[in-house]
Scaffold this active site. Structure first.
Site, PDB file in Angstrom:
ATOM      1  N   ASP A   9       1.123 -24.064 -55.775  1.00  0.00           N
ATOM      2  CA  ASP A   9       2.443 -23.452 -55.534  1.00  0.00           C
ATOM      3  C   ASP A   9       3.624 -24.437 -55.561  1.00  0.00           C
ATOM      4  O   ASP A   9       4.533 -24.333 -54.721  1.00  0.00           O
ATOM      5  CB  ASP A   9       2.450 -22.707 -54.192  1.00  0.00           C
ATOM      6  CG  ASP A   9       1.517 -21.506 -54.146  1.00  0.00           C
ATOM      7  OD1 ASP A   9       0.668 -21.369 -55.044  1.00  0.00           O
ATOM      8  OD2 ASP A   9       1.623 -20.725 -53.187  1.00  0.00           O
ATOM      9  N   HIS A  51       5.076 -12.774 -56.861  1.00  0.00           N
ATOM     10  CA  HIS A  51       5.278 -11.524 -56.129  1.00  0.00           C
ATOM     11  C   HIS A  51       6.050 -10.479 -56.925  1.00  0.00           C
ATOM     12  O   HIS A  51       7.057 -10.784 -57.572  1.00  0.00           O
ATOM     13  CB  HIS A  51       6.046 -11.799 -54.836  1.00  0.00           C
ATOM     14  CG  HIS A  51       5.265 -12.614 -53.848  1.00  0.00           C
ATOM     15  ND1 HIS A  51       3.965 -12.336 -53.496  1.00  0.00           N
ATOM     16  CD2 HIS A  51       5.611 -13.712 -53.118  1.00  0.00           C
ATOM     17  CE1 HIS A  51       3.549 -13.213 -52.596  1.00  0.00           C
ATOM     18  NE2 HIS A  51       4.520 -14.067 -52.356  1.00  0.00           N
ATOM     19  N   HIS A  57       5.101  -9.141 -46.397  1.00  0.00           N
ATOM     20  CA  HIS A  57       5.200 -10.581 -46.662  1.00  0.00           C
ATOM     21  C   HIS A  57       6.678 -10.995 -46.788  1.00  0.00           C
ATOM     22  O   HIS A  57       7.038 -12.126 -46.473  1.00  0.00           O
ATOM     23  CB  HIS A  57       4.442 -10.878 -47.944  1.00  0.00           C
ATOM     24  CG  HIS A  57       4.289 -12.332 -48.286  1.00  0.00           C
ATOM     25  ND1 HIS A  57       3.720 -13.258 -47.446  1.00  0.00           N
ATOM     26  CD2 HIS A  57       4.637 -13.020 -49.424  1.00  0.00           C
ATOM     27  CE1 HIS A  57       3.709 -14.448 -48.039  1.00  0.00           C
ATOM     28  NE2 HIS A  57       4.268 -14.334 -49.231  1.00  0.00           N
ATOM     29  N   HIS A  71      10.762 -14.649 -52.124  1.00  0.00           N
ATOM     30  CA  HIS A  71      10.485 -15.889 -52.858  1.00  0.00           C
ATOM     31  C   HIS A  71       9.525 -15.603 -54.000  1.00  0.00           C
ATOM     32  O   HIS A  71       8.732 -14.652 -53.942  1.00  0.00           O
ATOM     33  CB  HIS A  71       9.873 -16.942 -51.916  1.00  0.00           C
ATOM     34  CG  HIS A  71       8.597 -16.489 -51.290  1.00  0.00           C
ATOM     35  ND1 HIS A  71       8.553 -15.733 -50.138  1.00  0.00           N
ATOM     36  CD2 HIS A  71       7.301 -16.640 -51.672  1.00  0.00           C
ATOM     37  CE1 HIS A  71       7.286 -15.453 -49.832  1.00  0.00           C
ATOM     38  NE2 HIS A  71       6.511 -15.978 -50.751  1.00  0.00           N
ATOM     39  N   LYS A  96      -1.111 -15.227 -57.892  1.00  0.00           N
ATOM     40  CA  LYS A  96      -1.572 -14.513 -56.699  1.00  0.00           C
ATOM     41  C   LYS A  96      -0.412 -13.806 -56.018  1.00  0.00           C
ATOM     42  O   LYS A  96       0.735 -14.238 -56.121  1.00  0.00           O
ATOM     43  CB  LYS A  96      -2.234 -15.489 -55.725  1.00  0.00           C
ATOM     44  CG  LYS A  96      -1.297 -16.605 -55.244  1.00  0.00           C
ATOM     45  CD  LYS A  96      -2.030 -17.624 -54.388  1.00  0.00           C
ATOM     46  CE  LYS A  96      -1.156 -18.795 -54.003  1.00  0.00           C
ATOM     47  NZ  LYS A  96      -0.041 -18.470 -53.123  1.00  0.00           N
ATOM     48  N   CYS A 138      -0.447 -22.428 -47.861  1.00  0.00           N
ATOM     49  CA  CYS A 138      -1.257 -22.176 -49.055  1.00  0.00           C
ATOM     50  C   CYS A 138      -2.195 -23.324 -49.405  1.00  0.00           C
ATOM     51  O   CYS A 138      -3.299 -23.086 -49.914  1.00  0.00           O
ATOM     52  CB  CYS A 138      -0.349 -21.800 -50.222  1.00  0.00           C
ATOM     53  SG  CYS A 138       0.438 -20.184 -49.960  1.00  0.00           S
TER      54      CYS A 138
END
Ligand SMILES: [Zn+2]
Length: 183
Positions: A9, A51, A57, A71, A96, A138
């Protein structure tokens, strides 16, 4: 041992200037590029938060534990790799979190639908080094899942950045308990 590097990430929104900036994120991008260019690894993969509508979230009043500012929305600059990292540097990228929170790279899939664990096994990988953002979210989740899948795991802590350094003693204890090395 055949070892892969997992870069977690390192995206614009998680670096300085992003919507969920983690202090030190931009330096991680620079240092990880240097590590990749050293040619140490037989395989280098990246994960990306990706996303579309991840439910709770995202929040307008985030608690920075379970809910976060918007984000890494698909199609935005924030979702892209932070320079000098770029997609062609990676043997594969695992996306993801389309419709739910997803902290671990092992929840991710390649653009052809391959889960990370399957890809690593296909490549004959038995050890992984993990770096990226954020150490306490993460990176933590990815390293613990890698250990649970039976890989020998080392977190390159100098090549990570944490949301809160106060979380690090607890995270290191979790790594110890799971047999995850730090170095
Ligand atoms: Zn996210």
């Amino acid at each position: 041992m055949r070892k892969a590097l997992i870069v977690v990430d390192v995206q614009n929104d998680f670096c300085e200037g992003g919507s969920l900036a983690v202090v030190g994120g931009a330096q991680v991008a620079i240092d990880v590029e240097a590590l990749i260019n050293s040619g140490t690894y037989g395989a280098v993969v990246a994960t990306r938060d990706h996303h579309i509508d991840p439910g709770t979230h995202f929040s307008d009043n985030p608690d920075f534990v379970d809910s976060w500012p918007r984000h890494c929305v698909v199609g935005t600059d924030g979702e892209k790799f932070h320079a000098p990292l770029a997609a062609p540097m990676f043997d594969e990228i695992f996306f993801k979190g389309e419709y739910t929170a997803a902290y671990s790279g092992f929840e991710g899939k390649s653009s052809s639908g391959a889960p990370l664990v399957n890809w690593l096994r296909t490549w004959g990988i038995d050890a992984v080094d993990v770096c990226g953002i954020a150490t306490d979210y993460c990176v933590r989740a990815t390293a613990l899942d890698a250990a649970a899948e039976g890989f020998a795991v080392t977190v390159l802590e100098d090549l990570t950045a944490a949301v809160s350094n106060d979380n690090l003693p607890k995270v290191r204890a979790e790594f110890d308990a799971a047999g995850v090395m730090t170095g």
